[in-house]
Design an enzyme around this catalytic site. Structure first.
Site, PDB file in Angstrom:
ATOM      1  CG  ASP A   1      -0.040  -0.495   2.898  1.00 40.81           C
ATOM      2  OD1 ASP A   1       0.468  -0.974   2.320  1.00 40.81           O
ATOM      3  OD2 ASP A   1      -0.637   0.840   3.705  1.00 40.81           O
TER       4      ASP A   1
ATOM      5  CG  HIS B   1       5.889   8.316   6.043  1.00 41.26           C
ATOM      6  ND1 HIS B   1       4.557   7.924   7.012  1.00 41.26           N
ATOM      7  CD2 HIS B   1       5.939   6.316   5.626  1.00 41.26           C
ATOM      8  CE1 HIS B   1       4.654   6.162   7.013  1.00 41.26           C
ATOM      9  NE2 HIS B   1       5.356   5.676   6.559  1.00 41.26           N
TER      10      HIS B   1
ATOM     11  CD  GLU C   1       3.327  -0.985   8.017  1.00 38.99           C
ATOM     12  OE1 GLU C   1       3.343  -2.035   9.037  1.00 38.99           O
ATOM     13  OE2 GLU C   1       3.407   0.023   7.657  1.00 38.99           O
ATOM     14  CD  GLU C   2       2.256   3.452   5.917  1.00 38.10           C
ATOM     15  OE1 GLU C   2       2.121   3.394   7.215  1.00 38.10           O
ATOM     16  OE2 GLU C   2       3.358   2.903   5.389  1.00 38.10           O
TER      17      GLU C   2
END
Ligand code: NI
Length: 398
Positions: free
Chosen positions: A80, A367, A138-139
């Site tokens: 993701d 990020h 995963e997020e």
């Protein structure tokens, strides 16, 4: 075997690059990885592998059967992307507005796919089975890994150990990998707290129970957990991220809302911190006449690398990458990662694949809207996991 894997991983570099750049251009958020999982499933089918889709919603699993039924090792990559607007101007920059592979998950799934391709071409020589696990979300605070585990990804056939990968900026340079023994990534928990006092006139404080003053005591005392109650060599982060209360001057609020983030590395510390937070809240509110409502949410578990398996990965990567390309990392990271859920269930090791390269301008953290990496890192990743998997399956000590 080492030479064969190395050669094949080098040979598929353009495939890896193309595949990763395609995923990068069409990033999808947690549980929306429809295109991504279709592309991966198709690539696996094209290799001739048995593929399962819809595992844990949008996850994909493929099984490679080697020349023995004995053991199964799992290789996991997540798929993701994040709600970040990409600022890079590359030819393969995100085409989905406001969505970006800013955490490198396009690289992780490509590495696992590349390992599938390399190992499939050597299947007659592999003494066991390999399960390739492409994880969604995963997020999403642990929901991705949990969903796949619930759907039986670690059973039928039973997976006896698992390796995960993550692209890693500084201090791990392009071409290197980094390993932690024991804790690798933190547990990530959070809490919401409401302190209920008694509102009234700001000039008549004795007629009220002021939740803002009480909140300030709690905020300060909670900081004593990390500084005074925990071994300084056992890292704990407690942050208060939100304080909300009051309407205007001259009025004492009736209640105050707080939210906090907690990161810990050891399961026992995780439990201890949670208990101390509630004790402080309970004690302070009771002493000062207020009441409270606390919701404490346990997020992802810490990622704890199993030492014997980590040792094996270290040996394998030293052999295939060279001694100077393998780092024993001095510290774990306080960021969270839901790979921890797999490590809670079976022995696992999380491998950090270096991408730091000032020469190529790849200096940005995970990020960041500028995060990017050179695809040489994918070759490094494929070599490492493919060879470590074969080594694991060949050894009797596991
Ligand atoms: Ni990530």
């Amino acid at each position: 075997m080492k030479e064969k894997i190395s050669k094949k991983a080098e040979e598929i570099k353009s495939f890896l690059t193309e595949f990763r750049r395609d995923l990068h251009q069409y990033p999808e958020l947690s549980f929306e990885e429809v295109r991504t999982s279709e592309k991966i499933a198709q690539a696996l089918r094209d290799m001739g592998l048995e593929v399962q889709t819809g595992v844990g919603k949008t996850g994909v699993v493929a099984l490679l059967k080697g020349n023995s039924e004995d053991k199964v090792i799992g290789l996991r990559g997540d798929m993701d992307a994040l709600p970040v607007e990409e600022r890079n101007q590359t030819s393969y920059a995100s085409k989905h507005k406001g969505v970006m592979h800013a955490c490198g998950h396009d690289g992780h799934s490509t590495i696992i796919l590349g390992a599938a391709r390399v190992l499939h071409s050597l299947r007659d020589e592999i003494p066991g089975n390999v399960k390739f696990i492409f994880q969604p979300a995963e997020e999403a605070g642990g929901k991705g890994a949990a969903g796949m585990i619930q759907d039986g990804v670690l059973t039928n056939p039973k997976v006896s150990a698992i390796l995960g990968v993550h692209m890693w900026p500084a201090p791990i340079r392009l071409g290197q990998i980094g390993l932690n023994y024991g804790p690798s990534m933190a547990a990530s928990d959070s809490f919401s707290l409401k302190i209920i006092g008694k509102g009234g006139h700001a000039a008549l404080p004795h007629m009220t129970i002021d939740p803002i003053v009480i909140a300030s005591q709690i905020i300060n005392m909670i900081q004593l957990i990390a500084s005074r109650m925990i071994d300084p060599l056992d890292p704990v982060v407690i942050s208060i991220d939100l304080v909300h209360g009051g309407t205007r001057h001259n009025i004492i609020a009736n209640e105050v809302e707080l939210r906090g983030t907690v990161r810990t590395l050891l399961p026992e510390t995780r439990t201890y911190v949670r208990e101390r937070i509630e004790k402080i809240i309970k004690g302070v509110t009771e002493a000062l006449g207020a009441t409270y409502e606390l919701t404490y949410l346990l997020g992802v578990a810490p990622t704890l690398n199993e030492p014997a398996l980590t040792q094996l990965v270290e040996e394998a990567s030293r052999e295939i990458l060279g001694d100077d390309q393998v780092l024993r990392l001095p510290h774990p990271h306080m960021t969270g990662e839901d790979f921890g859920a797999f490590c809670q269930t079976i022995p696992g090791t999380f491998i950090k694949i270096g991408v730091h390269s000032p020469e190529k301008g790849h200096i940005h953290p995970l990020h960041s809207p500028y995060f990017d990496f050179d695809e040489e890192a994918l070759v490094t990743g494929v070599k490492t996991v493919a060879y470590a998997a074969v080594k694991y399956l060949s050894q009797d000590r596991f």
